[in-house]
Design a protein around this motif. Structure first.
Motif, mmCIF file in Angstrom:
data_model
loop_
_atom_site.group_PDB
_atom_site.id
_atom_site.type_symbol
_atom_site.label_atom_id
_atom_site.label_comp_id
_atom_site.label_asym_id
_atom_site.label_seq_id
_atom_site.Cartn_x
_atom_site.Cartn_y
_atom_site.Cartn_z
ATOM 1 N N LEU A 131 0.867 -1.174 0.000
ATOM 2 C CA LEU A 131 0.000 0.000 0.000
ATOM 3 C C LEU A 131 0.903 1.223 0.000
ATOM 4 O O LEU A 131 1.483 1.599 1.026
ATOM 5 N N THR A 132 1.073 1.859 -1.153
ATOM 6 C CA THR A 132 2.048 2.944 -1.295
ATOM 7 C C THR A 132 1.443 4.327 -1.092
ATOM 8 O O THR A 132 2.183 5.308 -0.951
ATOM 9 N N TYR A 133 0.103 4.419 -1.101
ATOM 10 C CA TYR A 133 -0.533 5.728 -0.901
ATOM 11 C C TYR A 133 -1.913 5.501 -0.299
ATOM 12 O O TYR A 133 -2.637 4.566 -0.683
ATOM 13 N N GLN A 134 -2.265 6.355 0.652
ATOM 14 C CA GLN A 134 -3.584 6.262 1.299
ATOM 15 C C GLN A 134 -4.105 7.659 1.591
ATOM 16 O O GLN A 134 -3.379 8.527 2.065
ATOM 17 N N PHE A 135 -5.384 7.857 1.287
ATOM 18 C CA PHE A 135 -6.034 9.132 1.612
ATOM 19 C C PHE A 135 -7.453 8.829 2.110
ATOM 20 O O PHE A 135 -8.170 8.060 1.466
ATOM 21 N N PRO A 136 -7.835 9.412 3.247
ATOM 22 C CA PRO A 136 -7.051 10.208 4.185
ATOM 23 C C PRO A 136 -5.937 9.363 4.825
ATOM 24 O O PRO A 136 -6.065 8.149 4.950
ATOM 25 N N LYS A 137 -4.904 10.018 5.247
ATOM 26 C CA LYS A 137 -3.741 9.300 5.764
ATOM 27 C C LYS A 137 -3.960 8.756 7.161
ATOM 28 O O LYS A 137 -3.386 7.733 7.533
ATOM 29 N N GLU A 138 -4.786 9.435 7.946
ATOM 30 C CA GLU A 138 -5.039 9.002 9.316
ATOM 31 C C GLU A 138 -6.420 8.362 9.414
ATOM 32 O O GLU A 138 -7.427 8.996 9.112
ATOM 33 N N VAL A 139 -6.456 7.117 9.832
ATOM 34 C CA VAL A 139 -7.709 6.398 10.062
ATOM 35 C C VAL A 139 -7.585 5.717 11.413
ATOM 36 O O VAL A 139 -6.720 4.851 11.604
ATOM 37 N N ASN A 140 -8.429 6.079 12.353
ATOM 38 C CA ASN A 140 -8.296 5.578 13.718
ATOM 39 C C ASN A 140 -9.259 4.446 14.056
ATOM 40 O O ASN A 140 -8.978 3.622 14.912
ATOM 41 N N ASP A 141 -10.404 4.431 13.410
ATOM 42 C CA ASP A 141 -11.403 3.414 13.722
ATOM 43 C C ASP A 141 -10.910 2.031 13.271
ATOM 44 O O ASP A 141 -10.570 1.842 12.102
#
Length: 461
Positions: free
Chosen positions: A28-38
């Protein structure tokens, strides 16, 4: 956790297939949104790569050397432990210097036309520069916007990748999808792949909640046909296991004892050998050959299915023939490459006619004294002799149960009865498209029922 339809999309991912020392990995080289807490939301993200590359071991390196080739486009469904579903839409462009890359959108809404537009723009920006901020700015401009109401136009201003300090205006109209995903579905791949008789056979098996495996060599054909078949169930909704694209690591799902719909890439058929004994009560349809498969032989695997359902035999001619006609017409239109809209509407209406015909008098069997508010046994027993065997099976399905409970709740709400049912199903979406169709094609409704349907149609606009 994001609420349904709160944003245009929930997550955007870039997954790269890499090869080191003859071992292939998914990064996984890119993720948006970058912060996922759940934690539940993180599961959707971590499970997406294997769905983006269910064929990772079959991809040939030569595909990476053809950047001008048409990218692979397909969709999949992610299911949470709670049973909730998210739709994934994937485009795999052929990028120079890469074995394989997948751009993925994950959303509550199956708005594939919008997702395709978003992904094409992201891919254009990837080809233009390796600077991730160009992608960040585009996604940051789109993501906060709410998905508009069905049928409404929305506009978004996004940073231009070509001109500094300039905003480009994006326009998109959301289809009228208030209570059905039919507007998003392309039925042409299904019409190209299967005969009218095969479409009818699959439809009957889906209505009776069989265990069904769709097979194809093509990712696009597989996912498009599976989702088209499921969409035809409207106003009913599949309630069981639904994986239109089954990755190889999840092959054990073919052993599930409950009804399922699975999409399987043809090279994976040999992997079913160890699950041979579990394939006795399953329908396998080969989309590439327009065949209902009862056996498979290869160097790796040999199996024979002891029974393959043909549920068309439960449908009498007086309901089956009127449905076959629009299917055949749609296939002819499809061959002539006429308007996709004309093909789609005639095709859909044929199935809605079928549902209205087999359920024409269900409103007579609502009973506030009955535990479920509906006399299922009486409804099926009083049906015509020809359709009775089918209805006796159909009323036992979970999709009929869900549909009739929602209908019963609205029926009793108008009459001040069964507050327990009304409370349980008050948030359920009414099948407004079906209601309108029923109103136009069922003239023998009683006065109260006719008034209720007219009110619902008026509310739906």
């Amino acid at each position: 956790m994001a609420q349904q339809d709160s944003f245009i999309f929930d997550y955007f991912l870039i997954v790269e297939l890499k090869e080191k020392k003859d071992e292939r990995t998914l990064d996984l080289t890119y993720q948006f949104p970058k912060e996922v807490n759940d934690p539940d939301e993180k599961k959707f993200i971590t499970s997406a790569p294997v769905f983006a590359f269910p064929d990772k071991d079959e991809i040939e390196r030569s595909s990476a050397d053809t950047p001008d080739a048409e990218p692979d486009r397909f969709s999949f469904v992610l299911t949470a432990d709670s049973g909730g579903r998210r739709f994934g839409y994937c485009v795999r462009p052929h990028l120079q210097g890469k074995l394989a890359v997948a751009c993925v959108v994950i959303s509550f809404s199956p708005c594939f036309a919008l997702f395709s537009k978003i992904l094409d723009e992201v891919i254009a920006r990837i080809n233009m520069t390796s600077d991730p901020s160009v992608i960040d700015g585009f996604l940051e401009a789109i993501h906060p916007h709410k998905l508009p109401a069905p049928g409404q136009l929305f506009c978004v201003k996004v940073p231009s990748p070509w001109r500094k300090n300039t905003l480009d205006l994006w326009r998109f109209t959301r289809p009228d999808d208030f209570d059905t995903p039919l507007e998003y579905i392309d039925f042409q791949p299904l019409l190209r792949a299967l005969s009218a008789k095969s479409v009818m056979r699959i439809y009957a098996s889906l209505l009776l909640e069989r265990r069904i495996i769709f097979v194809s060599k093509s990712l696009q054909t597989l996912t498009a046909c599976v989702q088209a078949c499921v969409a035809l169930l409207y106003p009913f909704e599949w309630q069981h296991v639904y994986i239109p694209l089954l990755p190889k690591p999840m092959m054990t799902f073919v052993c599930a004892p409950m009804p399922f719909i699975l999409g399987l890439l043809e090279p994976f058929l040999g992997d079913m050998a160890e699950y041979l004994e579990m394939l006795e009560a399953v329908v396998i349809v080969n989309l590439d050959k327009d065949q209902f498969q009862v056996s498979h032989k290869s160097l790796e695997c040999k199996y024979t299915i002891r029974s393959s359902f043909d549920d068309r035999t439960l449908l009498p001619a007086y309901v089956a023939d009127p449905l076959m006609a629009p299917i055949k017409v749609a296939k002819k239109q499809n061959k002539k490459q006429l308007s996709a809209t004309a093909t789609k509407e005639s095709f859909q209406e044929g199935f809605l006619h079928f549902v209205v015909d087999i359920l024409y008098n269900y409103g007579e069997f609502f009973d506030p004294e009955h535990e479920d508010g509906f006399q299922k046994g009486d409804f099926s027993e009083e049906a015509g002799e020809g359709i009775r065997p089918f209805l006796q099976k159909f009323v036992k399905t979970q999709m009929f149960e869900q549909f009739i409970m929602i209908q019963a709740a609205h029926h009793f709400a108008d009459r001040g009865l069964r507050p327990d049912l009304v409370e349980s199903y008050k948030s359920a979406v009414k099948s407004t498209r079906f209601t309108k169709f029923q109103l136009c094609h069922q003239p023998h409704l009683d006065e109260k029922e006719l008034q209720r349907l007219e009110e619902e149609a008026a509310e739906a606009g």
